[in-house]
Scaffold this motif. Structure first.
Motif, short mmCIF file in Angstrom:
data_model
loop_
_atom_site.label_atom_id
_atom_site.label_comp_id
_atom_site.label_asym_id
_atom_site.label_seq_id
_atom_site.Cartn_x
_atom_site.Cartn_y
_atom_site.Cartn_z
N SER A 45 -10.89 -14.79 -9.53
CA SER A 45 -9.84 -15.81 -9.46
C SER A 45 -8.58 -15.24 -8.80
N TYR A 46 -8.52 -13.93 -8.61
CA TYR A 46 -7.38 -13.31 -7.91
C TYR A 46 -7.75 -13.14 -6.46
N HIS A 47 -6.88 -13.58 -5.57
CA HIS A 47 -7.26 -13.54 -4.17
C HIS A 47 -6.10 -13.09 -3.30
N TYR A 48 -6.38 -12.08 -2.51
CA TYR A 48 -5.39 -11.55 -1.58
C TYR A 48 -6.18 -10.89 -0.46
N THR A 49 -5.69 -11.01 0.75
CA THR A 49 -6.39 -10.33 1.84
C THR A 49 -5.39 -9.53 2.67
N ILE A 50 -5.89 -8.43 3.21
CA ILE A 50 -5.09 -7.65 4.16
C ILE A 50 -5.92 -7.57 5.44
N GLU A 51 -5.38 -8.12 6.50
CA GLU A 51 -6.09 -8.14 7.79
C GLU A 51 -7.52 -8.65 7.60
N GLY A 52 -7.67 -9.70 6.82
CA GLY A 52 -8.99 -10.30 6.62
C GLY A 52 -9.85 -9.61 5.57
N ARG A 53 -9.38 -8.49 5.00
CA ARG A 53 -10.18 -7.79 3.98
C ARG A 53 -9.80 -8.27 2.59
N ARG A 54 -10.79 -8.46 1.72
CA ARG A 54 -10.52 -8.80 0.33
C ARG A 54 -9.76 -7.64 -0.30
N ALA A 55 -8.62 -7.94 -0.91
CA ALA A 55 -7.74 -6.83 -1.31
C ALA A 55 -7.27 -6.96 -2.75
N THR A 56 -6.89 -5.83 -3.31
CA THR A 56 -6.27 -5.81 -4.64
C THR A 56 -5.14 -4.78 -4.64
N SER A 57 -4.44 -4.67 -5.78
CA SER A 57 -3.28 -3.77 -5.79
C SER A 57 -3.53 -2.55 -6.69
N LEU A 58 -2.80 -1.49 -6.40
CA LEU A 58 -2.79 -0.31 -7.28
C LEU A 58 -1.45 0.40 -7.11
N ILE A 59 -1.21 1.35 -8.02
CA ILE A 59 0.04 2.10 -7.97
C ILE A 59 -0.30 3.59 -7.96
N ALA A 60 0.25 4.32 -6.98
CA ALA A 60 -0.08 5.74 -6.87
C ALA A 60 0.90 6.60 -7.67
N GLN A 61 2.15 6.18 -7.72
CA GLN A 61 3.15 6.95 -8.47
C GLN A 61 4.18 5.99 -9.05
N LEU A 62 4.82 6.41 -10.14
CA LEU A 62 5.77 5.55 -10.82
C LEU A 62 7.20 5.99 -10.51
N GLY A 63 8.10 5.01 -10.49
CA GLY A 63 9.53 5.32 -10.48
C GLY A 63 10.18 5.36 -9.12
N CYS A 64 11.46 4.99 -9.10
CA CYS A 64 12.28 5.08 -7.89
C CYS A 64 13.61 5.70 -8.29
N PRO A 65 14.00 6.84 -7.66
CA PRO A 65 15.20 7.56 -8.10
C PRO A 65 16.49 6.99 -7.53
N PHE A 66 16.42 5.95 -6.68
CA PHE A 66 17.63 5.48 -6.00
C PHE A 66 18.42 4.50 -6.87
N GLY A 67 19.58 4.07 -6.37
CA GLY A 67 20.49 3.32 -7.24
C GLY A 67 20.93 1.98 -6.67
N CYS A 68 20.02 1.27 -5.99
CA CYS A 68 20.43 -0.02 -5.39
C CYS A 68 20.97 -0.96 -6.46
N GLY A 69 22.08 -1.63 -6.14
CA GLY A 69 22.78 -2.43 -7.14
C GLY A 69 22.00 -3.61 -7.68
N PHE A 70 21.06 -4.15 -6.89
CA PHE A 70 20.33 -5.34 -7.32
C PHE A 70 19.06 -5.00 -8.07
N CYS A 71 18.70 -3.70 -8.14
CA CYS A 71 17.36 -3.33 -8.59
C CYS A 71 17.33 -2.99 -10.08
N GLY A 72 16.34 -3.52 -10.78
CA GLY A 72 16.22 -3.31 -12.22
C GLY A 72 15.78 -1.89 -12.55
N GLY A 73 16.42 -1.31 -13.56
CA GLY A 73 15.92 -0.04 -14.07
C GLY A 73 16.69 1.17 -13.63
N ARG A 74 17.87 0.97 -13.07
CA ARG A 74 18.60 2.15 -12.61
C ARG A 74 19.13 2.99 -13.78
#
Ligand code: B12
Length: 518
Positions: A204-233
């Protein structure tokens, strides 16, 4: 149940798995154009940890379910679970609170646990408020959560869930503190199981990248920067980089390909090239495809000022054809006000490097920053036309708890409904209407032809004008660069019919027990 902050919960071994299943709930996100694009990996990771420890797990995925309250009620009436655990971002909160209320009505005996980004960010905002000595709206937001749920988990859920299930669980579990024993180290991250995607209805989840059936993953956690609009600083779990080896990431890709046949992968790391091991990871992914005789297509985010030609080359070889980059603005002053670190020159260079390596770029732009003017929005329009990205989008900022724009704002001197953030370096201001996050769920993408609402304004632009300017950038740039609106994302809503005593369809409820809802 007590309500004090926990002493470090240092024991690593989980609670003994009981005979009762643990029910995990993903609330709907009706504000998204399509709710079944990417699975909620965070709560599926919690599910994987519970399963590994021998718990029976049920996952009630209410994404895209119109009558989600009835579905939640039907399930809790029949399940033997004594703990119902919800995840929530800020815009999912109204639905999460409604679900909690409905469960309370029919099963007052059930323990309700809330984890996920909203609790984490509100909790980090309260810590910041307390440090600043201005106890106020974040503490009030946390109090609302305490009234609606028995246990709140801030930060990483992998170990904290086991404390949450205990009879003597504290009302607030702080797994966002590296000193607390519940925060994941790199080693714990390496050893933790992959998200339990088998609990989601994959098809029931559907996403494609360049016509390929795709899903998501995360390789590493966290962002050390301090953008004002971004959650979690101010939140360690969202800010501190936690890495796992490239071999572990390659193993996850291998598993996803073997088990589900995906050949497209969206990396949801905040920025892939923050890692010094990016090129090693890319080489590992290229080798995997070589060994298996397959050809992947990948997509992911980069940080502009860290982007190099070597990275681009390795990314192309690994199968990347698209990069996404949060350029946000094109006025040097606004980039400074955001605390972006990347300069306009860095941003332009990204498109030059990418083009050299045949990588397409989606430029992520945003409007509604401190000091935003007609000219700074026009600069976005002009820059996009000059660098000609392959795709772009332009969103309006919402100041969620846990973002510097929210955390560092002070009450407006003359309007009690408005909070004002002032940029320390330039003195430029951003005003935001105070939103009741238990009731308002923001639009994620402006529906083509309208649908956006701005809750921010500056000394130069009203919130209405910001909406007009945002629509102008979208339509002008799209027509000049011939980039169509994403019209393929017609909302898919599922209706679940409520036959008495009927088991829930498998795409809503997935259980590690053999009988659904037992
Ligand atoms: C992937 C992603 C998306 C995807 C997919 C979302 C999905 N279905 O999961 C898409 C593109 C759809 C998306 C959309 C949006 N996103 Co988004 N997204 C992310 C991103 C990059 C990664 C999420 C992730 O998988 N993280 C990794 C997992 C492991 O972490 P996790 O989800 O936080 O889960 C852990 C803990 O929170 C906890 N936990 C989670 N649930 C539970 C439940 C229990 C019971 C327990 C005990 C613990 C627990 O344990 C997990 C494991 O440690 C994050 C940023 C980030 N780095 O996390 C932003 C982020 C979650 N998104 C954010 C925002 C603002 C949005 C949008 C509102 C965008 C917009 N401007 O409109 C929409 C809202 C979508 C929604 N449903 O609410 C904010 C959330 C802010 C907030 N206040 O809630 C984040 C944090 C980005 C940021 N830094 O500002 N997003």
């Amino acid at each position: 149940m007590n309500s004090v902050m926990p002493l470090a919960f240092l024991r690593d071994e989980p609670t003994r798995a009981g005979t009762h299943p643990v029910c995990l709930v993903i609330p709907p996100s009706a504000f998204l154009l399509d709710e079944r694009v990417f699975m909620s990996l965070g709560i599926l990771k919690v599910a994987a940890c519970l399963e590994r420890a021998g718990h029976r797990v049920e996952v009630l995925d209410l994404s895209g379910i119109e009558n989600f309250l009835e579905v939640a009620e039907l399930h809790v009436r029949t399940t033997h679970a004594r703990c119902v655990c919800l995840t929530s971002t800020t815009p999912q909160l109204p639905a999460a609170i409604d679900i909690a209320r409905r469960i309370r009505q029919v099963r007052p005996d059930v323990r309700l646990i809330l984890g996920g980004p909203h609790v984490t960010l509100v909790h980090s905002a309260t810590k910041f408020e307390q440090k600043r000595g201005t106890v106020g709206r974040a503490c009030a937001a946390l109090a609302i959560l305490k009234n609606s749920f028995d246990v709140l988990v801030s930060g990483d859920g992998e170990k904290a869930i086991f404390l949450g299930l205990r009879e003597d669980a504290p009302q607030l579990i702080d797994a966002d503190d590296p000193r607390g024993g519940l925060f994941m180290t790199n080693q714990a991250y390496e050893e933790s199981p992959f998200p339990a995607r088998h609990f989601a209805d994959i098809d029931s989840y559907h996403y494609t990248i360049e016509g390929r059936r795709a899903t998501s993953l995360i390789a590493q956690l966290g962002c050390p920067f301090g953008c004002g609009f971004c959650g979690g600083r101010q939140s360690k779990s969202l800010r501190m980089i936690r890495t796992r080896s490239w071999q572990s990431v390659v193993a996850e890709l291998d598993m996803l390909h073997e088990t589900y046949g995906y050949t497209g992968y969206m990396f949801y790391d905040d920025e892939l090239n923050v890692s010094p091991n990016l090129v090693a990871l890319m080489n590992g992914i290229a080798d995997l495809q070589h060994r298996k005789g397959v050809d992947f297509r990948l997509r992911g985010f980069i940080k502009a000022e860290l982007f190099t030609s070597d990275q681009a080359k390795a990314m192309y070889a690994a199968g990347f054809r698209w990069l996404l980059c949060g350029f946000e603005a094109a006025s040097p002053r606004i980039l400074d006000n955001i605390n972006k670190r990347a300069t306009l020159e860095d941003n332009t260079r990204v498109l030059e490097i990418a083009r050299r390596w045949n990588l397409k770029v989606k430029a992520l732009m945003s409007i509604g920053h401190p000091g935003e003017t007609e000219q700074s929005v026009a600069a976005i329009h002009d820059w996009l036309l000059s660098v000609h990205p392959d795709d772009f989008d332009c969103t309006i900022i919402t100041t969620y708890p846990g973002t510097p724009y929210y955390d560092e704002a002070l009450p407006h001197p003359s309007d009690p409904d408005v909070w004002t953030y002032t940029c320390k370096r330039t003195g430029d201001r951003l005003h935001a209407y105070d939103i009741d996050f238990t009731k308002v769920a923001e639009y994620y993408k402006g529906k083509p032809g309208g649908g956006y609402k701005a809750y921010v304004f500056t000394d130069y632009l009203s919130s209405e004008r910001i909406v007009v300017l945002r629509d102008w950038v979208e339509s002008e740039v799209r027509s000049r660069l011939r980039i169509p609106f994403n019209s393929s994302a017609a909302a898919v809503r599922y209706e679940h019919s409520m036959g008495q005593g009927m088991a829930l369809p498998g795409f809503i409820l997935r259980s590690s027990a053999s009988v659904l809802g037992c």
